[in-house]
Design an enzyme around this catalytic site. Structure first.
Site, PDB file in Angstrom:
ATOM      1  N   ASN A  85       0.822  -1.219   0.000  1.00 21.31           N
ATOM      2  CA  ASN A  85       0.000   0.000   0.000  1.00 21.31           C
ATOM      3  C   ASN A  85       0.855   1.268   0.000  1.00 21.31           C
ATOM      4  O   ASN A  85       0.574   2.212  -0.739  1.00 21.31           O
ATOM      5  CB  ASN A  85      -0.962  -0.007   1.195  1.00 21.31           C
ATOM      6  CG  ASN A  85      -1.937  -1.173   1.134  1.00 21.31           C
ATOM      7  OD1 ASN A  85      -1.972  -1.890   0.128  1.00 21.31           O
ATOM      8  ND2 ASN A  85      -2.704  -1.378   2.187  1.00 21.31           N
ATOM      9  N   SER A 133      -8.697  10.424 -49.096  1.00 18.50           N
ATOM     10  CA  SER A 133      -9.929   9.652 -48.986  1.00 18.50           C
ATOM     11  C   SER A 133      -9.810   8.407 -49.844  1.00 18.50           C
ATOM     12  O   SER A 133      -9.141   8.413 -50.880  1.00 18.50           O
ATOM     13  CB  SER A 133     -11.104  10.511 -49.455  1.00 18.50           C
ATOM     14  OG  SER A 133     -12.143   9.698 -49.969  1.00 18.50           O
ATOM     15  N   LYS A 185      -9.614  14.733 -52.067  1.00 16.78           N
ATOM     16  CA  LYS A 185      -9.630  15.078 -50.639  1.00 16.78           C
ATOM     17  C   LYS A 185      -8.236  15.138 -50.007  1.00 16.78           C
ATOM     18  O   LYS A 185      -7.356  14.357 -50.329  1.00 16.78           O
ATOM     19  CB  LYS A 185     -10.468  14.059 -49.854  1.00 16.78           C
ATOM     20  CG  LYS A 185     -11.956  14.159 -50.086  1.00 16.78           C
ATOM     21  CD  LYS A 185     -12.584  15.478 -49.643  1.00 16.78           C
ATOM     22  CE  LYS A 185     -12.649  15.638 -48.148  1.00 16.78           C
ATOM     23  NZ  LYS A 185     -13.665  14.781 -47.530  1.00 16.78           N
ATOM     24  N   ASN A 191      -7.441  15.579 -45.972  1.00 11.61           N
ATOM     25  CA  ASN A 191      -8.156  15.742 -44.700  1.00 11.61           C
ATOM     26  C   ASN A 191      -7.221  16.055 -43.538  1.00 11.61           C
ATOM     27  O   ASN A 191      -6.144  15.460 -43.431  1.00 11.61           O
ATOM     28  CB  ASN A 191      -8.944  14.473 -44.382  1.00 11.61           C
ATOM     29  CG  ASN A 191     -10.025  14.201 -45.418  1.00 11.61           C
ATOM     30  OD1 ASN A 191     -10.630  15.134 -45.935  1.00 11.61           O
ATOM     31  ND2 ASN A 191     -10.233  12.933 -45.724  1.00 11.61           N
ATOM     32  N   TYR A 241      -6.510   1.968   2.363  1.00 13.85           N
ATOM     33  CA  TYR A 241      -6.416   1.379   1.036  1.00 13.85           C
ATOM     34  C   TYR A 241      -7.601   0.452   0.759  1.00 13.85           C
ATOM     35  O   TYR A 241      -8.049  -0.287   1.638  1.00 13.85           O
ATOM     36  CB  TYR A 241      -5.106   0.594   0.877  1.00 13.85           C
ATOM     37  CG  TYR A 241      -4.991  -0.068  -0.492  1.00 13.85           C
ATOM     38  CD1 TYR A 241      -4.501   0.637  -1.582  1.00 13.85           C
ATOM     39  CD2 TYR A 241      -5.410  -1.384  -0.695  1.00 13.85           C
ATOM     40  CE1 TYR A 241      -4.430   0.052  -2.842  1.00 13.85           C
ATOM     41  CE2 TYR A 241      -5.343  -1.983  -1.948  1.00 13.85           C
ATOM     42  CZ  TYR A 241      -4.855  -1.256  -3.014  1.00 13.85           C
ATOM     43  OH  TYR A 241      -4.782  -1.830  -4.258  1.00 13.85           O
ATOM     44  N   GLN A 254      -6.663   0.205  -7.345  1.00 14.22           N
ATOM     45  CA  GLN A 254      -5.837  -0.322  -8.438  1.00 14.22           C
ATOM     46  C   GLN A 254      -6.352   0.199  -9.787  1.00 14.22           C
ATOM     47  O   GLN A 254      -5.604   0.245 -10.763  1.00 14.22           O
ATOM     48  CB  GLN A 254      -5.872  -1.858  -8.410  1.00 14.22           C
ATOM     49  CG  GLN A 254      -5.058  -2.519  -9.482  1.00 14.22           C
ATOM     50  CD  GLN A 254      -4.853  -4.001  -9.217  1.00 14.22           C
ATOM     51  OE1 GLN A 254      -4.075  -4.381  -8.341  1.00 14.22           O
ATOM     52  NE2 GLN A 254      -5.548  -4.851  -9.941  1.00 14.22           N
TER      53      GLN A 254
HETATM   54  N1  ARG Z   1      -1.608  -3.653  -7.333  1.00 18.73           N
HETATM   55  C1  ARG Z   1      -2.084  -2.922  -6.205  1.00 18.73           C
HETATM   56  C2  ARG Z   1      -2.588  -1.565  -6.639  1.00 18.73           C
HETATM   57  O1  ARG Z   1      -2.227  -1.138  -7.668  1.00 18.73           O
HETATM   58  C3  ARG Z   1      -0.984  -2.748  -5.210  1.00 18.73           C
HETATM   59  C4  ARG Z   1      -1.450  -2.590  -3.813  1.00 18.73           C
HETATM   60  C5  ARG Z   1      -2.065  -3.841  -3.352  1.00 18.73           C
HETATM   61  N2  ARG Z   1      -2.319  -3.844  -1.943  1.00 18.73           N
HETATM   62  C6  ARG Z   1      -3.129  -4.749  -1.411  1.00 18.73           C
HETATM   63  N3  ARG Z   1      -3.283  -4.705  -0.166  1.00 18.73           N
HETATM   64  N4  ARG Z   1      -3.752  -5.633  -2.144  1.00 18.73           N
HETATM   65  O2  ARG Z   1      -3.343  -0.923  -5.967  1.00 18.73           O
END
Ligand code: ARG
Length: 458
Positions: free
Chosen positions: A109, A276, A282, A284, A316, A321
């Site tokens: 994280n 074209s 043409k 473009n 988190y 992601q």
């Molecule tokens: N691939 C994850 C992302 O991009 C990394 C972090 C993942 N952390 C977790 N606790 N699953 O967010």
């Protein structure tokens, strides 16, 4: 086997594995991930959390992985989930036991928050230099066209004459704001989150300051929860890039119009146009059209990011992601648009005659006539009314204002004398607009200087 498999009694389903993986898009973070890991390992050794020998082997292993990745020798895999675990897995394969110590006092994280900040700040620098190249081309064209008269528009109706330089410099000032916004975003982005752990920092005595300095951050984050759940910097950058694309899109729209036969203000180089498949005549302006079209993707990314973040509890969540594809796509879009847009302008020819002719037509000196009447003592509202009548008369006679004979003019107001013709000259209409920020060549020259020094400072 997964690095987190200890508490599990079953393997992950293959569908979930491919659903969960981010390696297809986060592999581009490998440089930042490795640099961050090297500095983390060195710090762990300085703090006596791992041995110096282990840190040295981790560093060597990571540097080898970096080399191999740069040479395209590595195939990252979905079973290792994301870039962070891929690299850790490769490290353990390479150096064995010491590799397993790298993740001490760290979570993915805070690791991903670090990687993203490092990656995006580099991209901000690269995009800024592309914007500056575009500005240089615009300034060069402007310097050569300080006296190139063209119509200025409101409502896409001819309004008052300006110069090509003045028109192009309007975009330069937009791009200066874009540079400034990106710089500001970069400043807020440049804080070091490692040490925040999963959410509640760490029990180890980490030296966050030394990692901050070695990774070239201005400061550290001061709340571990916020540090791992903050994606404001992605949102801000996504907004900055959306505004930049909006500017490019407006510019594209004008280029498309100007390249039409009806306007003929600009002739794009053949190498920046397409033909074209059916209509042989043409040519473009696809580059400008695609830039205008691609603007939509960056707005989409901004909306996606805002929506991903809106309901997330601290800290988190895996939803985050989803930040990557959105911001990466905006970056890729901007980086593909800027150079080709710049070259398209650099190779274009501006048709000064067509612009001049267009400026002479359309009664764009009407405001100047009203101002003339005001100088002769008339109230502006009355001057506006008289000038309007003169324009209506001109339209019925198929004449321009300056083509009227002195007697015809005088029949509308006794204050008009032969000195009126001077102020009706289209050149004078531009030259007499000589306030700071105005279109007269002297003022645009000043504006170019100011723009140049602002760009150098950004
Ligand atoms: N691939 C994850 C992302 O991009 C990394 C972090 C993942 N952390 C977790 N606790 N699953 O967010």
């Amino acid at each position: 086997m997964k690095s987190w498999s200890g508490r599990f009694s079953k393997d992950i389903s293959k569908d979930v594995e491919s659903f969960n993986t981010s390696i297809d898009f986060d592999s581009r973070l490998y440089r930042e991930d490795i640099k961050g890991s090297i500095e983390h390992a060195k710090m762990l050794a300085r703090q006596d959390i791992i041995s110096r020998d282990d840190a040295a082997r981790i560093t060597q292993g990571l540097e080898r992985i970096l080399d191999e990745a740069e040479n395209g020798e590595i195939r990252f895999t979905a079973d290792a989930e994301d870039i962070h675990m891929n690299i850790e897995k490769l490290l353990v394969e390479k150096i064995g036991e010491p590799g397993k110590k790298l993740h001490t006092a760290r979570s993915r994280n805070d690791q991903v928050a670090l990687d993203m900040r490092m990656y995006l700040r580099t991209e901000i620098r690269q995009i800024s230099s592309l914007i500056k190249s575009l500005c240089s081309v615009l300034i060069k064209i402007s310097e050569n066209n300080l006296e190139t008269i063209m119509p200025g528009y409101t409502h896409l109706q001819k309004a008052q004459p300006i110069t090509l330089a003045h028109h192009l410099m309007a975009y330069v000032f937009m791009f200066i704001r874009d540079l400034d916004r990106l710089k500001d975003t970069g400043r807020r982005m440049n804080v070091m989150p490692l040490g925040s752990g999963a959410l509640a920092a760490s029990t180890y005595k980490l030296d966050r300051r030394s990692v901050q300095k070695s990774l070239d951050f201005d400061d550290i984050t001061y709340n571990s929860l916020d540090a791992v759940s903050d994606r404001d910097f992605c949102l801000e950058m996504s907004f900055d890039l959306s505004v930049l694309m909006m500017h490019l899109s407006r510019f594209s729209e004008e280029i498309i119009l100007w390249a039409s036969r009806e306007f003929s203000y600009i002739e794009l180089d053949d190498s920046y146009c397409t033909g074209s498949s059916i209509m042989p005549q043409k040519k473009n302006p696809d580059v400008a059209e695609l830039v205008r079209g691609k603007t939509g993707r960056t707005y989409g990314s901004l909306m996606a990011l805002l929506t991903v973040m809106k309901g997330l509890p601290l800290a988190y969540n895996k939803d985050m992601q989803e930040d990557k594809e959105a911001i990466f796509d905006s970056i890729d879009t901007v980086k593909i648009c800027l150079p080709v847009f710049t070259q398209m302008l650099d190779t274009a020819r501006f048709n000064k005659d067509a612009m001049y002719k267009a400026a002479k037509d359309g009664y764009m000196n009407a405001t100047d006539l009203a101002d003339y009447l005001v100088r002769k003592g008339m109230a502006f509202r009355d001057a506006h009314e008289v000038t309007g009548k003169i324009v209506a008369y001109c339209i019925s006679k198929h004449k321009t204002i300056e083509e009227l004979l002195p007697d015809e003019m005088k029949s509308f107001s006794a204050v008009i004398s032969s000195d009126v013709y001077d102020c009706l000259k289209i050149e004078n209409c531009v030259y007499s607009r000589d306030l700071e920020g105005g279109p007269s060549p002297a003022r645009v020259t000043e504006a170019i200087e100011i723009a140049g020094s602002r760009i150098r400072a950004l």
